[in-house]
Design a protein around this motif. Sequence first.
Motif, short mmCIF file in Angstrom:
data_model
loop_
_atom_site.label_atom_id
_atom_site.label_comp_id
_atom_site.label_asym_id
_atom_site.label_seq_id
_atom_site.Cartn_x
_atom_site.Cartn_y
_atom_site.Cartn_z
N ASN A 46 -89.71 -49.21 28.78
CA ASN A 46 -89.53 -48.99 27.34
C ASN A 46 -89.68 -47.52 26.96
O ASN A 46 -89.85 -47.21 25.78
CB ASN A 46 -90.54 -49.84 26.57
N ILE A 47 -89.58 -46.63 27.92
CA ILE A 47 -89.88 -45.21 27.68
C ILE A 47 -88.97 -44.61 26.61
O ILE A 47 -89.40 -43.77 25.82
CB ILE A 47 -89.81 -44.40 29.00
N SER A 48 -87.73 -45.05 26.54
CA SER A 48 -86.81 -44.45 25.55
C SER A 48 -87.18 -44.84 24.12
O SER A 48 -86.79 -44.16 23.18
CB SER A 48 -85.37 -44.87 25.85
N ARG A 49 -87.97 -45.92 23.94
CA ARG A 49 -88.36 -46.37 22.61
C ARG A 49 -89.77 -45.93 22.22
O ARG A 49 -90.20 -46.18 21.10
CB ARG A 49 -88.27 -47.89 22.53
N LEU A 50 -90.50 -45.32 23.15
CA LEU A 50 -91.89 -44.99 22.89
C LEU A 50 -92.05 -43.65 22.19
O LEU A 50 -91.44 -42.67 22.58
CB LEU A 50 -92.69 -44.96 24.19
N ASP A 51 -92.89 -43.62 21.18
CA ASP A 51 -93.36 -42.36 20.62
C ASP A 51 -94.84 -42.24 21.00
O ASP A 51 -95.38 -43.12 21.68
CB ASP A 51 -93.15 -42.29 19.11
N PHE A 52 -95.50 -41.17 20.58
CA PHE A 52 -96.89 -40.96 20.98
C PHE A 52 -97.79 -42.11 20.54
O PHE A 52 -98.66 -42.56 21.28
CB PHE A 52 -97.42 -39.64 20.40
N SER A 53 -97.58 -42.59 19.33
CA SER A 53 -98.42 -43.65 18.78
C SER A 53 -98.27 -44.95 19.57
O SER A 53 -99.26 -45.59 19.95
CB SER A 53 -98.08 -43.87 17.31
N LEU A 54 -97.03 -45.36 19.80
CA LEU A 54 -96.78 -46.59 20.55
C LEU A 54 -97.24 -46.45 22.00
O LEU A 54 -97.76 -47.40 22.59
CB LEU A 54 -95.30 -46.95 20.48
N LEU A 55 -97.09 -45.26 22.56
CA LEU A 55 -97.56 -45.02 23.92
C LEU A 55 -99.07 -45.28 24.01
O LEU A 55 -99.53 -46.00 24.89
CB LEU A 55 -97.25 -43.59 24.36
N VAL A 89 -92.15 -40.90 32.03
CA VAL A 89 -93.48 -41.37 31.60
C VAL A 89 -94.49 -40.23 31.72
O VAL A 89 -95.27 -39.97 30.80
CB VAL A 89 -93.93 -42.59 32.44
N LEU A 90 -94.48 -39.54 32.86
CA LEU A 90 -95.43 -38.44 33.06
C LEU A 90 -95.21 -37.33 32.05
O LEU A 90 -96.17 -36.74 31.55
CB LEU A 90 -95.34 -37.91 34.49
#
Length: 186
Positions: A46-55, A89-90
Amino acid sequence: AVNLGCVLAADSHNSVVLVDLDMALGDADVFLDAIPDYTLVDVAQNISRLDFSLLKRSLTKHSSGLYLLPRPVQLQDSSLVTPDDLTRVLGLLKATFTHLIIDLSKSYSELDFVALKSAKDILLITQLDLPCLRNVVRLMMSFGETENLKDKVKIVVNRVGLGSGEISLKKAQETMGREIFWQLPN
């Protein structure tokens, strides 16, 4: 890696995340007594949909303040994380946290090399016995084949003072051809 992460996270100036990259036998969640809701596979897919908060909500937070991104639950899910996924991700984790700790497997897989290349420092943990020192020499030869990788390595000797079968620190340094960065007691 878990202890280092907890110590760093104890300082309120730090934000620390640990990625358990031992895809088969990783145990960071066990050491932290954590039951994660999400794993590296979930975040990578789901990396393309993640922002800092969701991460951050996708990570497991320990009482020490350390965040954890654990290995997949199912062994067969390991193949679902590609080198490109891991690189992304990194990158997001580096942009979010002050410290990123990656606990590698002993297989030195393609994913492990992605992590090694992205690292600022590599702590190579060994003991003062012949098989371990031989493995350090082999790894350093292999790391020498990748630009700048060998220069990032810092040798940490674990279990110093364990017993009479130990090789001396001086002999170990001669064998490895490298200085010892740090020593940990048994």
